[in-house]
Design an enzyme around this catalytic site. Structure first.
Site, mmCIF file in Angstrom:
data_model
loop_
_atom_site.group_PDB
_atom_site.id
_atom_site.type_symbol
_atom_site.label_atom_id
_atom_site.label_comp_id
_atom_site.label_asym_id
_atom_site.label_seq_id
_atom_site.Cartn_x
_atom_site.Cartn_y
_atom_site.Cartn_z
ATOM 1 N N HIS A 1 0.846 -1.188 0.000
ATOM 2 C CA HIS A 1 0.000 0.000 0.000
ATOM 3 C C HIS A 1 0.887 1.246 0.000
ATOM 4 O O HIS A 1 1.928 1.269 0.647
ATOM 5 C CB HIS A 1 -0.895 -0.008 1.241
ATOM 6 C CG HIS A 1 -1.935 1.058 1.259
ATOM 7 N ND1 HIS A 1 -1.649 2.371 1.601
ATOM 8 C CD2 HIS A 1 -3.267 1.017 0.981
ATOM 9 C CE1 HIS A 1 -2.759 3.081 1.529
ATOM 10 N NE2 HIS A 1 -3.753 2.295 1.149
ATOM 11 N N CYS B 1 -3.852 2.423 -4.488
ATOM 12 C CA CYS B 1 -4.848 3.204 -3.748
ATOM 13 C C CYS B 1 -4.974 4.573 -4.410
ATOM 14 O O CYS B 1 -4.059 5.404 -4.316
ATOM 15 C CB CYS B 1 -4.448 3.344 -2.281
ATOM 16 S SG CYS B 1 -5.600 4.351 -1.327
ATOM 17 N N HIS C 1 -7.673 -0.016 -3.948
ATOM 18 C CA HIS C 1 -8.453 0.808 -3.040
ATOM 19 C C HIS C 1 -9.019 1.945 -3.873
ATOM 20 O O HIS C 1 -8.270 2.789 -4.370
ATOM 21 C CB HIS C 1 -7.581 1.382 -1.927
ATOM 22 C CG HIS C 1 -7.199 0.402 -0.876
ATOM 23 N ND1 HIS C 1 -6.461 0.753 0.230
ATOM 24 C CD2 HIS C 1 -7.464 -0.922 -0.760
ATOM 25 C CE1 HIS C 1 -6.282 -0.323 0.987
ATOM 26 N NE2 HIS C 1 -6.877 -1.343 0.404
ATOM 27 N N TYR D 1 -14.945 4.429 7.543
ATOM 28 C CA TYR D 1 -15.562 3.164 7.141
ATOM 29 C C TYR D 1 -17.041 3.105 7.504
ATOM 30 O O TYR D 1 -17.502 2.178 8.159
ATOM 31 C CB TYR D 1 -14.794 1.991 7.764
ATOM 32 C CG TYR D 1 -13.415 1.863 7.177
ATOM 33 C CD1 TYR D 1 -13.204 1.145 6.007
ATOM 34 C CD2 TYR D 1 -12.332 2.512 7.766
ATOM 35 C CE1 TYR D 1 -11.947 1.058 5.443
ATOM 36 C CE2 TYR D 1 -11.070 2.437 7.205
ATOM 37 C CZ TYR D 1 -10.881 1.706 6.040
ATOM 38 O OH TYR D 1 -9.632 1.630 5.486
ATOM 39 N N ASP E 1 -13.300 2.609 -0.644
ATOM 40 C CA ASP E 1 -12.502 2.980 0.520
ATOM 41 C C ASP E 1 -12.893 4.365 1.016
ATOM 42 O O ASP E 1 -13.234 5.245 0.226
ATOM 43 C CB ASP E 1 -11.022 2.961 0.119
ATOM 44 C CG ASP E 1 -10.079 2.929 1.303
ATOM 45 O OD1 ASP E 1 -10.553 2.756 2.440
ATOM 46 O OD2 ASP E 1 -8.862 3.070 1.084
ATOM 47 N N HIS E 2 -12.849 4.551 2.324
ATOM 48 C CA HIS E 2 -12.999 5.858 2.975
ATOM 49 C C HIS E 2 -14.214 6.630 2.485
ATOM 50 O O HIS E 2 -14.107 7.721 1.945
ATOM 51 C CB HIS E 2 -11.737 6.692 2.775
ATOM 52 C CG HIS E 2 -10.573 6.185 3.559
ATOM 53 N ND1 HIS E 2 -9.448 6.943 3.780
ATOM 54 C CD2 HIS E 2 -10.349 4.998 4.171
ATOM 55 C CE1 HIS E 2 -8.582 6.236 4.488
ATOM 56 N NE2 HIS E 2 -9.107 5.050 4.735
#
Length: 405
Positions: A239, A277, A304, A377, A360-361
């Protein structure tokens, strides 16, 4: 593209039944309660698999644990000090146990001290929901005036320290405590939680660590574990740094396309791969996310999919988590690049044609604002993001209107 969802375990405020209603195909999880450096045992792995496979009423969920995020790399391994060799052996054993249980994809990162950094975990956005945010001036206020790191003021671009001083002067004690908590929050669900003194101690340990040396330690780590992964049929995926620029005087080595290319070339095995990501990398204007997917796609094992809005120019910058189809990354172009890579793999006859991704997020919206979940999340915010991503995927993969011949 395989639709997955991150789950932090039984204490997660978003449960297995919620994931089923979201329509995901697989689950991303980890044994967050196991201290970093310890072996993940077959019994612990099997327990997590059972939890994922079972609905609240005890009936089968039909879901399986498909991606490990994260099998954390210890600070000792990153620094090559203390118990790092024992931790390396434990990491390999955990990999073997995961492979024996049928897992194939393992996400990890090599960020020193903190896994991600934000200054606000509930920043109010225009529509009334909240999002996570990194404000460069607030971070500088923390670094210079709360943490009191030696040389901190000189490490920021011109003018930042002056604004940070003004911000700090306006903060009351509660605001200063909240800022500190947000910055050192680390990874949600992790076994370790840092205090200010912990952070100062870790920073001291890295005082003489250059980016080249940290990169060398990462290459050493992968030279040990990637051949094991290749033999076990595992795919490791690193990541990126979050955010993708140096903080707290610490080196960053996974922030750009050049960083990833150097790592892939240094340990040239397919098992040594990338978690691409779009949010982390998108916090730098010089990172071309669709282009990175096109050029490095052969080694991308996990995605991501999130977006950020950069609030200032240059690097470093302030930014906040945007809606998935908003922000500064062209998500449509990114997904198109992923689908082209999957078509290329299909033509090659590769087994890993469908690349797992997770929304994600997400922003906290609607009932998310009343539910206590891990920062970044929420249930509804991520479901909204997943629905938007599904729409793009469906349109691009349509035999008449999309990319499919």
């Amino acid at each position: 593209m395989r639709q997955t969802w991150r789950w932090f375990g039984p204490k997660d405020g978003v449960g297995i039944d919620d994931m089923m209603q979201a329509g995901v195909e697989g689950v991303v999880s980890a044994l967050h309660h196991v201290p970093t450096g310890d072996i993940w045992t077959p019994k612990q792995i099997a327990q997590r698999q059972r939890e994922i496979a079972t609905r609240a009423d005890g009936s089968p969920s039909g879901l399986a644990w498909e991606v490990v995020e994260s099998l954390s790399v210890s600070e000792d391994i990153k620094k090559q000090t203390g118990d790092w060799r024992a931790h390396l052996a434990a990491y390999k054993q955990s990999m073997g146990n995961l492979a024996a249980a049928g897992l194939e994809v393992i996400c990890y990162n090599f960020m020193p001290v903190l896994d991600w950094t934000r200054t606000d975990l509930a920043y109010r956005v225009a529509h009334g929901g909240t999002a996570m945010r990194f404000d460069l001036h607030d971070f500088a206020a923390f670094d210079i005036h709360i943490l009191k790191r030696p040389g901190a003021a000189e490490s920021f671009p011109d003018g930042v320290a002056e604004i940070a001083a003004e911000r700090f002067a306006r903060m009351d004690d509660a605001a200063r405590r909240a800022l500190t908590t947000n910055v050192v929050f680390g990874l949600p669900g992790a076994a370790e939680h840092f205090t200010l003194e912990d952070v100062r101690g870790h920073l001291a340990d890295y005082a003489d660590m250059s980016a080249d040396r940290l990169r060398g330690h990462l290459i050493d780590f992968l030279s040990e574990v990637a051949p094991v992964a290749e033999r076990l049929g595992l795919r490791l995926c690193c990541h990126p740094d979050d955010p993708p620029f140096p903080l707290l005087g610490l080196p960053r080595v996974m922030s750009t396309e050049a960083d990833y290319r150097a790592l892939m070339e240094a340990v040239d095995l397919r098992a040594n791969g990338i978690t691409l990501c779009s949010g982390s990398l998108g916090a730098r204007a010089d990172n071309d996310i669709p282009g990175m997917m096109a050029r490095l796609g052969d080694r991308v094992h996990f995605l991501h999919m999130r977006n950020v809005t950069r609030e200032s120019e240059g690097t470093p910058c302030s930014f906040h988590e945007a809606e998935h189809l908003g922000g500064d990354t062209d998500m449509v172009a990114f997904i198109a690049a992923v689908l082209r890579e999957e078509a290329r793999r299909r033509a090659e006859g590769r087994a890993d044609v469908s690349i797992p991704f997770r929304p994600d997020h997400g922003q906290d919206i609607l009932d998310d604002l009343k539910r206590r979940t891990q920062p970044g999340y929420p249930a509804i915010g991520r479901l909204k993001g997943l629905a938007e991503l599904r729409g793009v995927m469906t349109a691009l993969d349509h035999p008449v209107h999309g990319l499919t011949p």
